[in-house]
Design a protein around this motif. Structure first.
Motif: not given
Length: 943
Positions: A583-591, A611-616, A620-628, A698-703
């Motif tokens: 859990r992070g500060k919001s559901f869009l920023t997990p640790r 660092e590599r995993l955080v970048t990835w 992916n959050i930006q690509q899949t849930l960019g509108s949110l 589908p992909k956005a629902i999974d994320w």
């Protein structure tokens, strides 16, 4: 061969074990033009034969044993068992090893005969224990005796448990059962042992010894055959017992026998030790005088040797027996006890048929030769005598040879490599008998052919027996673990990694490396688990560092989100879990928290991987849930209007979808321009829900599902089985709740995605007829003769303009004043909007019973929605009915159906409207006095 009167040089080389006596004899023989050496065991003869072949070449060296003959035409050097020595040939050099066996009850007479009659043309050498010194001086006048000291020290180490036995140890037992049991325990405790017994073929014995010498196993279990000059790299000899069965009784070993076995410990200049195995509940110890004699190599002098006539009289059967039972003429010699061959002869001599056939000297000689057939199978005198009788019968009838068909059938019976160790050992003993027969030139018509056949089958069975011995008594993995100690083992035992992740140490699998996680081989015994992990810790460092570097440099498609039902959400690299999400500060920023499987890596590697995993993850959050993500950013800007910020923040918190009833108060504060701005951001205001269509892919629902589960510290309990609009409602409440998070609205047995629910709602409202009074309804009733008349009336009634006209005409002046006053109060914001009084359950029922014809009450016509869209979505009838109720539609009653223009038997519905948020207002506002009209409102404001 020269006799006792020969004037050749006779030398006795005496001393304990590990003095190099055999090595000296081989050197002396190779210095002459010809030579012969007799050994107590076929195994030892074969071992020396291989050494001499390397020196002189295979075409000049012969091997003669009871079951094996390698006899080149130009052979000059012969290596033989004592019984098979060619006594009628002339050799420049002749030697006999382990001459002290002249004291043995069973075979002593053979060694005594060779001692008295074996002579080389130029040199004769006898090798053995110093206990024979007085006897040799008296038997062979002028003999030269040379003493050789032991190269290393031999010391007693006391009792030792099998589990604490030092490496490179040999355990000596005195029966096959004891050997097998000890080897089995060593397999469980120390990884296994090689097995050496006199009954093994040279091929099997060599394979087992080679395994020990190569370090594949650190332990050897053997019978007392190990004491007969078999040279191996043994540092400690442990006696499993100090007693053995000598053919007549169980007796304690003599001191020379103990010394002969214990002396196998310590080769050349490496010291050795000996002791006994400490068994639970048993006391087994050497006596003090025994230990002292063995350590100091001081033994009581031998008092006599066993003797039997080496060239018996074969003129008649009774003369043969008499000569074999003759007493020796020297006081230093004692008549040998009845040996196995003589016992068989006595048995056959009682048979009248045998007596009748053994009338000639040739027949008696052949009978005595047949009686010398060894009982390798240990079947006993009776059974073995029957086989000898049959062979002699064949040899004294017909053409004087064994029948080929019978001999071949007996071999075929043994040609089977299936079975366990005892079964294969029995077959191998059987083929040794037929190999012995095949090497008798006067027993078969084509002995060379059958000797080759038996040799091939013996090798085949030997290989199978070696394999079974290894399978049963060697756990190669445990053996490797026992060797894998210290830094030196890292170089001695190379580590390999196969393509499928199997870790091999010294060619043996210790487990599998999946990503950064080492898994012990599931077939490993529980006791080996810690050792396997320890071996992995020492050897996987370089490979883990290499994989860490590969992860850091790998492309994005090598990573994926782990969403397994009932497990934590994480990140995998090429299918291997490497991190968990927290859990992070919001559901869009997990640790990102690295898996404990990466703890073996250095801190620098761990930081770079994180660092590599955080970048990835961010990408992916930006690509899949960019509108949110954009909504979240706007909700934090002070320039965003407060009411819109409230809407955006609510949507972000709920994951991009929430029921409309939850934010009715916020929606009422949004004006048309703000709603247009929200629509530009991808927000859709539905009749039941506020959602973002882009987040329902589908992909956005999974994320969203994964990130919301992480944010709420929940394990994933819901994963959509199909990607359709309608799904079955999960039985678990947690799963149903998670389905609601990502945009599925509960409709009883099914859940419908909110965008599909909105499509159905739009379709239903588009097909819903407008409101009509009873008079207009009667006036507009469809004429069956003119269907188009009803359609025109319906379109006219549904016109927005007609609605406004009717409504305006129906409003009284007082109602207009009331609405205007309430609008001003709402804009002022000084007084909460009064909650409409909720009718009681009884009042509701009464209200529903009021006939529609009373007063000017408006009556809704029933209609039947088009069910094709519902069916295409996979929505069931009961779920669709619940959706209709949520939308404000109720089933039509009988009168409404009767008045309807729909004559088909379809479900019909009536619009009654939805009262939004009444419960929320009752919960959030204080109770206000009833305000029946606008004047009451003005009065209330004055207060």
């Amino acid at each position: 061969m020269s006799r006792l009167s020969s004037s050749s040089s006779v030398i006795a080389v005496l001393g304990p074990t590990n003095t190099g006596k055999t090595h000296l004899a081989v050197q002396r023989m190779c210095s002459y033009t010809s030579g012969v050496i007799g050994f107590p065991l076929r195994l030892l003869a074969r071992e020396v034969y291989d050494r001499v072949v390397e020196i002189k070449g295979a075409d000049r060296v012969a091997l003669i044993t009871g079951e094996e003959k390698i006899l080149p035409e130009k052979a000059q050097y012969f290596l033989c068992t004592a019984e098979s020595m060619p006594m009628n040939r002339d050799f420049a050099f002749a030697a006999l090893d382990e001459v002290q066996l002249g004291c043995d009850r069973e075979r002593g007479h053979v060694f005594t005969d060779r001692l008295l009659n074996l002579r080389g043309r130029e040199e004769t050498m006898f090798l053995g224990s110093d206990a024979l010194r007085p006897l040799l001086r008296r038997l062979i006048p002028g003999i030269e005796i040379v003493s050789r000291p032991r190269f290393s020290t031999l010391s007693y180490s006391g009792p030792t448990k099998l589990s604490r036995l030092p490496p490179r140890s040999a355990v000596v037992a005195f029966s096959a059962e004891e050997v097998y049991a000890t080897a089995e325990m060593l397999r469980r405790l120390r990884g296994g042992a090689a097995v050496v017994m006199g009954a093994l073929s040279p091929r099997t014995r060599n394979a087992q010894v080679e395994m020990f010498q190569a370090g594949e196993v650190n332990y050897l279990v053997a019978t007392d055959a190990i004491g007969m000059g078999l040279n191996m790299d043994v540092t400690h000899v442990a006696f499993a017992s100090l007693s053995k069965f000598d053919g007549r009784q169980v007796r304690r070993l003599t001191i020379p026998e103990m010394a002969q076995i214990a002396g196998r410990a310590g080769r050349y200049q490496r010291d050795g030790s000996f002791g006994v195995l400490q068994w639970p509940g048993e006391t087994l110890e050497f006596r003090e005088e025994e230990v002292s004699a063995i350590e100091e190599h001081h033994f009581s002098p031998a008092e006599y040797l066993y003797w039997r006539e080496g060239q018996p009289d074969v003129s008649r059967l009774d003369a043969l027996i008499a000569s074999l039972e003759r007493k020796p003429g020297l006081p230093l010699l004692r008549a040998a006890p009845e040996s196995y061959d003589l016992a068989v002869l006595h048995k056959l001599a009682e048979d009248p048929v045998i007596k009748d056939r053994a009338r000639s000297s040739l027949a008696v000689k052949r009978l005595w030769a047949v009686c010398g057939l060894p009982d390798f199978r240990k079947t006993g005198i009776e059974a073995h005598s029957r086989l000898v009788r049959r062979i002699f019968g064949y040899l004294t009838e017909g053409n004087g040879y064994l029948p080929v068909s019978w001999f071949a059938d007996e071999i075929v019976k043994l040609d089977n490599v299936q079975g366990d160790v005892p079964t294969l050992s029995e077959r191998l003993a059987g083929i040794r008998i037929w190999a012995y027969i095949a090497h008798r030139s006067d027993w078969l018509e084509n002995p060379a052919k059958w000797a080759e056949r038996t040799r091939a089958l013996e090798e085949k069975l030997s290989d199978a027996l070696h394999e079974r011995l290894t399978q049963r008594f060697v756990d190669r993995r445990t053996s490797i673990l026992m060797q894998d100690m210290g830094k030196a083992a890292l170089d001695m035992l190379p580590t390999e990694f196969s393509e499928d992740g199997v870790v091999l140490v010294g060619g043996e699998s210790i487990g599998r490396l999946d990503g950064f996680s080492f898994h012990v081989d599931p077939a490993a015994r529980h006791g080996d688990m810690k050792r396997l992990h320890a071996a992995a810790e020492r050897r996987l460092g370089g490979e883990l560092t290499r994989r860490a570097k590969a992860l850091q440099e790998d492309e994005d498609k090598a990573f994926s989100l782990l969403t397994a039902k009932g497990e934590k959400i994480g990140i995998s690299w090429r299918g291997y879990p490497v991190a968990d999400l927290e859990r992070g500060k919001s559901f869009l920023t997990p640790r990102v928290k690295l898996s404990r499987k990466l703890d073996r890596l250095s801190p620098i590697d761990q930081k770079q991987i994180e660092e590599r995993l955080v970048t990835w993850l961010k990408g992916n959050i930006q690509q899949t849930l960019g509108s949110l993500v954009k909504l979240a950013e706007l909700s934090e800007l002070s320039t965003t209007p407060p009411s819109l910020r409230a809407l955006l923040a609510s949507l972000v918190e709920k994951g991009g979808c929430l029921p409309r009833v939850e934010i009715d108060d916020i929606l009422k504060m949004l004006n048309r321009p703000l709603k247009k701005q929200a629509a530009v951001l991808g927000i859709r205001f539905g009749r039941l829900d506020i959602f973002m269509p882009a987040l329902l892919k589908p992909k956005a629902i999974d994320w969203r599902l994964a990130l919301l589960a992480v944010f709420h510290n929940r394990l994933l309990s819901f994963i959509p089985k199909n990607r359709g609009s309608a799904i079955e409602t999960p039985l678990e409440s947690d799963a149903a709740e998670m389905a609601g998070w990502v945009g599925f609205r509960s409709l009883g047995s099914q859940m419908l995605r909110v965008d599909s629910a909105e499509k159905l709602a739009t379709m239903v409202h588009d097909r819903r007829p407008s409101q009509k009074t009873d008079k207009n309804a009667a006036h507009n009733k469809i004429d069956p003769s003119n269907p188009s008349s009803g359609q025109k009336t319906e379109r006219k009634a549904a016109s927005p303009l007609s609605k406004r006209v009717k409504k305006k005409a129906g409003d009284s002046a007082m109602e207009a004043v009331k609405k205007d006053t309430l609008r001003k109060v709402k804009m002022a914001g000084s007084l909460p909007i009064p909650a409409k009084k909720q009718p009681k359950k009884g009042d509701q029922k009464k209200k529903e019973k009021i006939p529609q014809s009373q007063g000017n009450t408006l009556r809704q016509p029933s209609f039947a929605p088009d069910q094709r869209m519902m069916q295409a979505m996979g929505l069931k009838a009961d779920a669709f009915a619940k959706l209709m109720l949520k939308l404000g539609f109720y089933p039509a009653d009988k009168k409404q159906k009767k008045d309807s223009s729909i004559k088909e038997d379809k479900p019909q519905w009536v619009w009654r409207g939805v009262k939004r948020g009444s419960q929320r207002r009752r919960a959030s506002f204080k109770k206000q006095p009833d305000i029946p009209n606008a004047f009451s409102v003005l009065a209330h404001l004055k207060k």
